[in-house]
Write an enzyme that holds these catalytic residues in place. Structure first.
Site, mmCIF file in Angstrom:
data_model
loop_
_atom_site.group_PDB
_atom_site.id
_atom_site.type_symbol
_atom_site.label_atom_id
_atom_site.label_comp_id
_atom_site.label_asym_id
_atom_site.label_seq_id
_atom_site.Cartn_x
_atom_site.Cartn_y
_atom_site.Cartn_z
ATOM 1 N N HIS A 67 0.871 -1.187 0.000
ATOM 2 C CA HIS A 67 0.000 0.000 0.000
ATOM 3 C C HIS A 67 0.906 1.235 0.000
ATOM 4 O O HIS A 67 1.727 1.385 -0.889
ATOM 5 C CB HIS A 67 -0.913 -0.121 1.232
ATOM 6 C CG HIS A 67 -2.039 0.855 1.317
ATOM 7 N ND1 HIS A 67 -2.424 1.681 0.292
ATOM 8 C CD2 HIS A 67 -2.895 1.145 2.352
ATOM 9 C CE1 HIS A 67 -3.446 2.426 0.677
ATOM 10 N NE2 HIS A 67 -3.746 2.126 1.930
ATOM 11 N N HIS A 83 -2.565 -2.232 -9.553
ATOM 12 C CA HIS A 83 -3.487 -1.576 -8.633
ATOM 13 C C HIS A 83 -4.780 -2.364 -8.610
ATOM 14 O O HIS A 83 -5.201 -2.881 -9.642
ATOM 15 C CB HIS A 83 -3.762 -0.137 -9.095
ATOM 16 C CG HIS A 83 -4.324 0.712 -8.007
ATOM 17 N ND1 HIS A 83 -5.657 0.713 -7.701
ATOM 18 C CD2 HIS A 83 -3.729 1.560 -7.139
ATOM 19 C CE1 HIS A 83 -5.848 1.535 -6.703
ATOM 20 N NE2 HIS A 83 -4.705 2.067 -6.331
ATOM 21 N N ASP A 107 2.795 5.389 -6.689
ATOM 22 C CA ASP A 107 4.053 5.266 -5.956
ATOM 23 C C ASP A 107 5.265 5.043 -6.841
ATOM 24 O O ASP A 107 6.392 5.078 -6.362
ATOM 25 C CB ASP A 107 3.953 4.112 -4.954
ATOM 26 C CG ASP A 107 3.130 4.502 -3.755
ATOM 27 O OD1 ASP A 107 3.176 5.686 -3.397
ATOM 28 O OD2 ASP A 107 2.448 3.632 -3.186
HETATM 29 N N1 ACO Z 1 4.477 -7.184 -10.181
HETATM 30 C C1 ACO Z 1 4.302 -8.386 -10.783
HETATM 31 N N2 ACO Z 1 3.114 -9.005 -10.902
HETATM 32 C C2 ACO Z 1 2.056 -8.376 -10.394
HETATM 33 C C3 ACO Z 1 2.162 -7.129 -9.755
HETATM 34 C C4 ACO Z 1 3.433 -6.527 -9.666
HETATM 35 N N3 ACO Z 1 3.588 -5.337 -9.085
HETATM 36 N N4 ACO Z 1 0.941 -6.731 -9.336
HETATM 37 C C5 ACO Z 1 0.094 -7.709 -9.687
HETATM 38 N N5 ACO Z 1 0.770 -8.691 -10.337
HETATM 39 C C6 ACO Z 1 0.177 -9.907 -10.942
HETATM 40 C C7 ACO Z 1 -0.235 -10.912 -9.876
HETATM 41 O O1 ACO Z 1 0.807 -11.828 -9.622
HETATM 42 C C8 ACO Z 1 -1.429 -11.562 -10.534
HETATM 43 O O2 ACO Z 1 -0.987 -12.489 -11.523
HETATM 44 P P1 ACO Z 1 -1.800 -13.864 -11.760
HETATM 45 O O3 ACO Z 1 -3.211 -13.460 -12.048
HETATM 46 O O4 ACO Z 1 -1.110 -14.532 -12.888
HETATM 47 O O5 ACO Z 1 -1.649 -14.627 -10.452
HETATM 48 C C9 ACO Z 1 -2.097 -10.422 -11.294
HETATM 49 O O6 ACO Z 1 -1.029 -9.503 -11.578
HETATM 50 C C10 ACO Z 1 -3.208 -9.711 -10.516
HETATM 51 O O7 ACO Z 1 -2.646 -9.233 -9.302
HETATM 52 P P2 ACO Z 1 -3.340 -9.334 -7.866
HETATM 53 O O8 ACO Z 1 -2.257 -9.493 -6.854
HETATM 54 O O9 ACO Z 1 -4.435 -10.336 -7.910
HETATM 55 O O10 ACO Z 1 -3.993 -7.906 -7.796
HETATM 56 P P3 ACO Z 1 -4.483 -7.191 -6.455
HETATM 57 O O11 ACO Z 1 -5.549 -6.279 -6.888
HETATM 58 O O12 ACO Z 1 -4.805 -8.183 -5.392
HETATM 59 O O13 ACO Z 1 -3.184 -6.396 -5.949
HETATM 60 C C11 ACO Z 1 -1.567 -4.703 -5.629
HETATM 61 C C12 ACO Z 1 -2.967 -5.043 -6.170
HETATM 62 C C13 ACO Z 1 -1.438 -5.143 -4.164
HETATM 63 C C14 ACO Z 1 -1.366 -3.186 -5.703
HETATM 64 C C15 ACO Z 1 -0.511 -5.433 -6.513
HETATM 65 O O14 ACO Z 1 -0.611 -4.993 -7.846
HETATM 66 C C16 ACO Z 1 0.918 -5.236 -5.993
HETATM 67 O O15 ACO Z 1 1.359 -5.975 -5.120
HETATM 68 N N6 ACO Z 1 1.659 -4.202 -6.522
HETATM 69 C C17 ACO Z 1 2.992 -3.907 -6.025
HETATM 70 C C18 ACO Z 1 2.906 -3.065 -4.758
HETATM 71 C C19 ACO Z 1 2.456 -1.642 -5.021
HETATM 72 O O16 ACO Z 1 2.961 -0.965 -5.913
HETATM 73 N N7 ACO Z 1 1.516 -1.174 -4.185
HETATM 74 C C20 ACO Z 1 1.018 0.189 -4.254
HETATM 75 C C21 ACO Z 1 -0.397 0.217 -4.723
HETATM 76 S S1 ACO Z 1 -0.932 1.902 -4.878
HETATM 77 C C22 ACO Z 1 -1.270 2.345 -3.282
HETATM 78 O O17 ACO Z 1 -1.626 1.594 -2.455
HETATM 79 C C23 ACO Z 1 -1.067 3.716 -2.940
#
Ligand code: ACO
Length: 428
Positions: free
Chosen positions: A268, A307, A363
């Site tokens: 987050h 996201h 971010d």
């Molecule tokens: N890098 C690589 N793969 C990713 C990433 C990433 N940053 N984000 C999502 N994916 C992949 C997942 O592995 C998943 O793949 P799959 O369907 O083959 O298993 C798919 O994309 C969907 O991702 P989820 O994790 O199901 O998406 P969710 O909505 O639960 O998560 C989150 C969103 C937590 C932001 C995620 O994208 C992440 O961890 N990003 C990196 C951390 C980040 O930048 N957080 C800041 C968010 S903005 C904020 O809070 C201010």
């Protein structure tokens, strides 16, 4: 003729139910009537991590994640970032309308005159270890503030609520700046009420021996824009936490300490810190392809990408990229920018990211600007938490005034053991 209902046939019983549809949504409680036997509990919906559950009606922030749209109270984020300032946006988010000149002057005056913290809070902060993480200090001090303003517990009195809101918006930059000065071993700088909200914050961070601190106008404005972009983002993890804690009628200081704790996590608001650490680890543009390979092999996450709501370019990231250019004119270019741009270029062309709709989020670039402004990396989540204060508080007030809201208490699907008798230790 179309009807605003959903017809559900339960194939277990052959019975049919007609459920009202409002705002493209059905109420989970309407599922409860669906039963096989009369004494069943009734059907629930299962939604871990609330991926498709609306927990509230809200009039504050609108996001269209597919189109990359973000609006506060109807105003597009692009217009607010260009034409407004953080305090004006804070007023808008809290009260629903832009202030008149008179309303703005009064609002600014009240905030400016609540920036000092009780001297005991200063002493309390000085008791932290010299290398304490500023976000840990921020969260703990925020919780401790509830003991200084016990009337804040009277959450049903609108005037008392407003008073705590003024205090929180005004004092948290002071707490944040003290946590920074602490981590640098520098004496704390007290607020300067002649300066703007962000100008005063920069003064409390940077001021040394000068009699009057003059913030760099470009950096002051850049920080203000970043604060506008972070002010609210509807029902994200931190805000949902604020609402959940607040729903038990906790005071706003304690509830906000919980919201800030949720923000701290690297998935987050802690992502800006994690992005910078990732860029430093990559170290050079030539290492980007290897890093991307690791992400695709599921060894790593590409921090600052993806996201829950945006399946398009995060509109805040677009604005931040423009702000970065202005900041670098003053500070010189951050060498990590080249690595970030290359990561973005490759990721936006690569099937792995394209198929999953993974784009840069807010971010991805904010940390690069903060680092160019010489903020230590550990301060990044704190820089997110300060402007999010108004979002948390406006959503908290909306929740308290919403007659449909009650104490938040989800259900579960119990899959553990059935009843069994206790076994004495000697017999196990
Ligand atoms: N890098 C690589 N793969 C990713 C990433 C990433 N940053 N984000 C999502 N994916 C992949 C997942 O592995 C998943 O793949 P799959 O369907 O083959 O298993 C798919 O994309 C969907 O991702 P989820 O994790 O199901 O998406 P969710 O909505 O639960 O998560 C989150 C969103 C937590 C932001 C995620 O994208 C992440 O961890 N990003 C990196 C951390 C980040 O930048 N957080 C800041 C968010 S903005 C904020 O809070 C201010």
């Amino acid at each position: 003729m179309s009807k605003d209902t959903l017809t559900i046939t339960d194939n277990r019983t052959g019975r049919t139910y007609e459920i009202p549809v409002e705002h493209d949504t059905i109420q989970a409680m309407h599922l409860r009537q669906i039963k096989v036997n009369e004494d069943d509990f009734g059907m629930m919906s299962y939604d871990p991590a609330f991926k498709n559950t609306a927990s509230t009606k809200s009039t504050i922030t609108y996001i269209d994640g597919d189109k990359g749209i973000l609006r506060y109270r109807g105003y597009p984020i692009e217009q607010l970032a260009e034409k407004s300032n953080y305090l004006e946006v804070a007023y808008l988010i809290l009260y629903g309308e832009l202030p008149t000149k008179e309303q703005y002057d009064e609002w600014e005056h009240v905030i400016v005159h609540h920036t000092f913290v009780h001297e005991n809070i200063t002493q309390l902060m000085k008791a932290f270890r010299h290398d304490a993480h500023p976000m840990g200090m921020f969260i703990a001090t925020l919780a401790a503030m509830s003991t200084y303003y016990p009337e804040g517990r009277n959450i049903s009195d609108p005037w008392i609520r407003t008073k705590q809101i003024h205090r929180l918006i005004a004092k948290l930059p002071t707490v944040a700046a003290f946590s920074y000065r602490h981590s640098r071993g520098l004496p704390y700088v007290y607020p300067d009420n002649d300066l703007s909200y962000t100008g005063n914050f920069l003064s409390m961070l940077d001021k040394m021996t000068e009699v009057k601190y003059k913030p760099d106008p470009v950096l002051e404005r850049a920080l203000d824009v970043l604060f506008i972009l972070h002010a609210d983002h509807e029902q994200n993890c931190g805000t949902a936490t604020m609402r959940v804690i607040g729903s038990s009628h906790t005071d706003p200081y304690t509830a906000m300490a919980g919201a800030a704790a949720a923000l701290y996590g690297p998935l987050h608001g802690g992502a800006n810190e994690a992005v910078l650490r990732m860029l430093m680890e990559i170290g050079d543009v030539k290492n980007v392809p290897e890093f991307i390979k690791g992400v695709k092999n599921r060894e790593r996450l590409l921090m600052g990408f993806g996201h829950r709501v945006y399946k398009n370019y995060d509109p805040r990231a677009r604005i931040i990229k423009q702000v970065a250019d202005e900041v670098f004119e003053v500070t010189g270019k951050n060498p990590l920018l080249a690595i970030a741009l290359e990561l973005e270029r490759i990721a936006l062309e690569d099937d792995f990211f394209v198929q999953r709709n993974l784009y840069p989020n807010v971010d991805f670039y904010s940390g690069i600007i903060y680092q160019a402004m010489r903020f230590p990396i550990a301060m990044f989540p704190v820089l997110f938490a300060i402007p999010r204060t108004i979002g948390w508080l406006a959503q908290w007030v909306e929740m308290l005034e919403d007659s449909e809201q009650k104490i938040a208490r989800p259900r579960q699907i119990y899959l553990g053991e059935g009843e069994r008798d206790f076994v004495p230790m000697a017999d196990r």
